[in-house]
Design an enzyme around this catalytic site. Structure first.
Site, PDB file in Angstrom:
ATOM      1  N   CYS A 130     -20.338  27.042 -27.189  1.00 32.66           N
ATOM      2  CA  CYS A 130     -20.051  27.989 -28.220  1.00 32.66           C
ATOM      3  C   CYS A 130     -19.407  27.533 -29.228  1.00 32.66           C
ATOM      4  O   CYS A 130     -19.895  26.548 -29.989  1.00 32.66           O
ATOM      5  CB  CYS A 130     -19.152  29.171 -27.396  1.00 32.66           C
ATOM      6  N   LYS A 188     -21.087  41.465 -34.170  1.00 39.76           N
ATOM      7  CA  LYS A 188     -20.718  40.402 -33.047  1.00 39.76           C
ATOM      8  C   LYS A 188     -22.132  40.302 -32.175  1.00 39.76           C
ATOM      9  O   LYS A 188     -22.684  41.271 -31.808  1.00 39.76           O
ATOM     10  CB  LYS A 188     -19.536  40.761 -32.108  1.00 39.76           C
ATOM     11  N   SER A 191     -21.379  35.730 -26.887  1.00 38.92           N
ATOM     12  CA  SER A 191     -20.035  36.460 -27.470  1.00 38.92           C
ATOM     13  C   SER A 191     -19.380  35.797 -28.541  1.00 38.92           C
ATOM     14  O   SER A 191     -18.588  34.929 -28.256  1.00 38.92           O
ATOM     15  CB  SER A 191     -18.995  36.720 -26.475  1.00 38.92           C
ATOM     16  N   HIS A 243     -22.858  31.280 -23.211  1.00 41.36           N
ATOM     17  CA  HIS A 243     -22.096  31.047 -21.907  1.00 41.36           C
ATOM     18  C   HIS A 243     -22.429  31.233 -20.774  1.00 41.36           C
ATOM     19  O   HIS A 243     -22.607  32.075 -20.035  1.00 41.36           O
ATOM     20  CB  HIS A 243     -20.745  32.008 -22.176  1.00 41.36           C
ATOM     21  N   GLU A 278     -21.772  29.701 -18.372  1.00 44.86           N
ATOM     22  CA  GLU A 278     -20.736  29.706 -17.455  1.00 44.86           C
ATOM     23  C   GLU A 278     -19.932  31.068 -17.002  1.00 44.86           C
ATOM     24  O   GLU A 278     -19.258  30.916 -16.003  1.00 44.86           O
ATOM     25  CB  GLU A 278     -19.630  28.633 -17.892  1.00 44.86           C
ATOM     26  N   ARG A 316     -11.129  45.319 -22.938  1.00 41.93           N
ATOM     27  CA  ARG A 316      -9.865  44.834 -23.811  1.00 41.93           C
ATOM     28  C   ARG A 316      -9.681  45.274 -25.253  1.00 41.93           C
ATOM     29  O   ARG A 316      -8.959  45.658 -25.640  1.00 41.93           O
ATOM     30  CB  ARG A 316      -9.713  43.254 -23.556  1.00 41.93           C
TER      31      ARG A 316
END
Length: 305
Positions: A142, A163, A192, A235, A237, A249
């Protein structure tokens, strides 16, 4: 696989509950095997979560790995207990004269800033330069991927109108490569991020190989130096709940928060995520360890150059 981890690392108990085989250093020392030395520079705010996510993926190979954690001297994390950092992490300066078979550099929550404005940019550049002569193969994830491409090749990043948030279909462009061994014609990857790199900037550099891309999320994976460097814009992972935690969040707190695409069942955040990327994530990391670390690194680690 038997992962050698520092005694009492929180990830050990978490992964044992998932029936993933890990061992602490006390047990590992009883085995007369030269483990592969892997160093993780963890720039993510929730360090314990990121440690666990990466270790989970690194566990899917029969090779023994000795996992080390690196931290920056020029930055103090705010979301991880100082006791954890002192117990399990070492400053780059104390590791400068060591060599490693593989390295992973994570993303960081600074992507909307110019690189030179990042307070720890000088130290990051120092580590990037060091990795080229002290590590056999490095994964840049990233923000680290964007930063590495910028530092080494001058590839710029561009702000996105909104985004890039969700799970997106990716296409291997060179499916015969060992890194994609066992892959299907398409694979999914979480993203992200608020910035992107452009395909034409990658193709302008003959030293870079664009090896995976997406119609929705753009440049996906770039390889350099015959596999000694991989730059991954997403990502792989991420655990199943990472995007869910991030969405809940930020919803109602930030004005730019949208539902992560291709993630919730029926696009309903009250339902659990539909996990579509984990099999290829495990395969990617196993292929990296096998074909680009284990089969390329010298037995005498000091001969890495």
């Amino acid at each position: 696989m038997p992962l050698r981890l520092p005694d009492r690392l929180p990830a050990i108990d978490i992964l044992k509950r998932e029936n993933i085989f890990v061992m602490d250093n006390s047990r590992a020392h009883s085995q007369d095997i030269r483990p592969l030395r892997i160093v993780i520079l963890n720039l993510m705010p929730l360090k314990i979560t990121t440690e666990t996510d990466l270790i989970r993926l690194l566990s899917n190979t029969p090779l023994q790995l000795d996992i080390n954690f690196m931290k920056l001297k020029s930055h103090t994390p705010k979301n991880t207990p100082i006791e954890h950092m002192m117990m399990f992490y070492r400053d780059f300066e104390s590791m400068r004269h060591e060599k490693f078979d593989g390295m992973i550099i994570t993303g960081a929550p600074v992507e909307t800033m110019d690189y030179e404005q990042v307070t720890y940019w000088d130290e990051i550049v120092d580590i990037f330069n060091w990795a080229r002569t002290h590590v056999t193969s490095t994964l840049y994830i990233c923000w680290a991927a964007q930063a590495g491409l910028y530092h080494y090749y001058g590839v710029p990043k561009y702000p996105l109108e909104k985004k890039m948030f969700g799970i997106f279909e990716q296409h291997p462009l060179q499916p015969q490569m060992p890194i994609f061994r066992g892959f299907d014609d398409t694979f999914m990857m979480p993203h992200s991020r608020h910035t992107e790199i452009h395909k034409e900037d990658i193709l302008a550099h003959p030293e870079l190989e664009l090896i995976a891309e997406s119609e929705e999320s753009g440049v996906s994976i770039v390889m350099a130096r015959g596999g000694r460097e991989f730059f991954i814009t997403g990502h792989l992972e991420y655990s199943p709940n990472t995007l869910d935690n991030e969405y809940k969040r930020d919803f109602g707190v930030r004005s730019d928060v949208e539902l992560p695409r291709n993630y919730y069942r029926n696009d309903d955040p009250s339902q659990p995520p539909l996990v579509t990327w984990r099999a290829h994530a495990n395969l990617f990391y196993s292929n990296w360890i096998n074909y680009y670390v284990y089969q390329e690194t010298p037995f005498d680690i000091n001969k890495i150059e």
